[in-house]
Design an enzyme around this catalytic site. Structure first.
Site, short mmCIF file in Angstrom:
data_model
loop_
_atom_site.label_atom_id
_atom_site.label_comp_id
_atom_site.label_asym_id
_atom_site.label_seq_id
_atom_site.Cartn_x
_atom_site.Cartn_y
_atom_site.Cartn_z
N ASP A 138 35.26 34.79 34.13
CA ASP A 138 35.85 36.09 33.83
C ASP A 138 35.21 37.17 34.70
O ASP A 138 34.02 37.10 35.01
CB ASP A 138 35.64 36.41 32.35
CG ASP A 138 36.55 37.51 31.85
OD1 ASP A 138 37.48 37.89 32.58
OD2 ASP A 138 36.32 37.99 30.72
N HIS A 166 39.98 37.50 42.78
CA HIS A 166 40.31 36.09 42.53
C HIS A 166 39.94 35.23 43.74
O HIS A 166 39.48 34.09 43.59
CB HIS A 166 41.80 35.95 42.23
CG HIS A 166 42.21 36.60 40.94
ND1 HIS A 166 41.54 36.40 39.76
CD2 HIS A 166 43.24 37.47 40.67
CE1 HIS A 166 42.13 37.09 38.80
NE2 HIS A 166 43.15 37.75 39.33
N LEU A 179 30.16 13.71 39.54
CA LEU A 179 30.57 14.83 38.71
C LEU A 179 32.08 14.86 38.53
O LEU A 179 32.84 14.68 39.48
CB LEU A 179 30.12 16.14 39.37
CG LEU A 179 30.68 17.45 38.79
CD1 LEU A 179 30.01 17.78 37.47
CD2 LEU A 179 30.52 18.60 39.78
#
Length: 263
Positions: free
Chosen positions: A37, A54, A148
């Protein structure tokens, strides 16, 4: 546990490397989930359009993925786009829908090199074709990797996920495969989009907001929460390291008591 950081090390990365080596191996979280955020606020502070935030946030995804891999994290779930984010301006949504293609196409060679596996939770069918194709390509290309798991929550909403789980369970009841009295937490887990993943050990939300925003409401029942004022584009390896160090200080009791003598 800790793998050597790639590339030429600066004084900062040397310090991070040293502090990373001090982490307690058995208390490194297996699954970290992050609500990313603050991209828009990061851009606004710099008098830039929201999409610039972004774009910068995408760079942070790459940086944090690398470091999570270095730390030996098993799963990194990133809340990339919620079912509510469609309410944003059309131009912003279109830009966000283009980011997975940009990110995954450029990062895919390194994901393969690092043995990282891409996965996704969310309603894939409602995504634009180019977004969906980029995700499918990355998922398919990395499916045999064993390191991962980089798990993107795209067009994801926890309430919708739980409704779909309930619907699937009721179908099992209608077919006679299950009775109402037999329904338990295990059945709910089995029909969630995260059924193949461990529940998050640590949730991080950046930007100072203190809420879950319809993210993994079932899965976060006993997760440790960490809220930071740092905006997502500014969240770096040092921030993640400090979050893991804070996690290692906590005592997870899962509703029980710390010692036998506690009352």
């Amino acid at each position: 546990m800790f793998k050597k950081l790639l590339g030429k090390k600066s004084n900062k990365s040397e310090a991070i490397l040293q502090r990373s080596a001090e982490l307690v191996d058995e208390k490194v979280p297996s699954h970290i989930a992050i609500i990313m955020d603050g991209n828009g606020r990061w851009a606004k502070k710099r008098a830039m359009p929201r999409i610039a935030g972004h774009h910068e946030g995408m760079k942070t995804v790459r940086k944090i993925t690398r470091y999570a891999c270095d730390l030996g994290i098993d799963v990194l779930t990133l809340y990339a786009f919620s079912t509510e984010n469609w309410k944003r301006p059309k131009s912003e949504v279109e830009f966000l829908m283009g980011l997975p293609e940009q990110f995954l196409n450029s990062f895919l060679p390194e994901l393969m090199e690092r043995n990282i596996r891409v996965q996704m939770i969310g309603e894939e069918q409602n995504l634009p074709k180019h977004t969906r194709n980029a995700l499918i390509k990355a998922i398919d290309t990395t499916k045999n990797n064993t390191g991962l798991i980089l798990n993107f929550a795209m067009n994801y909403g926890s309430r919708a996920e739980m409704v779909m789980a309930m619907q699937e369970i009721m179908r099992e009841v209608e077919k006679g495969h299950l009775t109402i009295d037999e329904i338990n937490e295990t059945h709910v887990d089995r029909y969630l989009m995260t059924s193949h993943l461990p529940e998050p050990d640590l949730l991080i939300r950046t930007s100072g907001e203190v809420r879950l925003s319809n993210f993994m409401l079932w899965q976060l029942a006993y997760t440790e929460f960490l809220f930071t004022d740092t905006l997502w584009p500014d969240f770096d390896e040092q921030c993640l390291l400090e979050a893991v160090q804070e996690y290692q200080k906590r005592n997870r009791r899962y509703g029980g008591l710390e010692g036998e003598d506690e009352k």
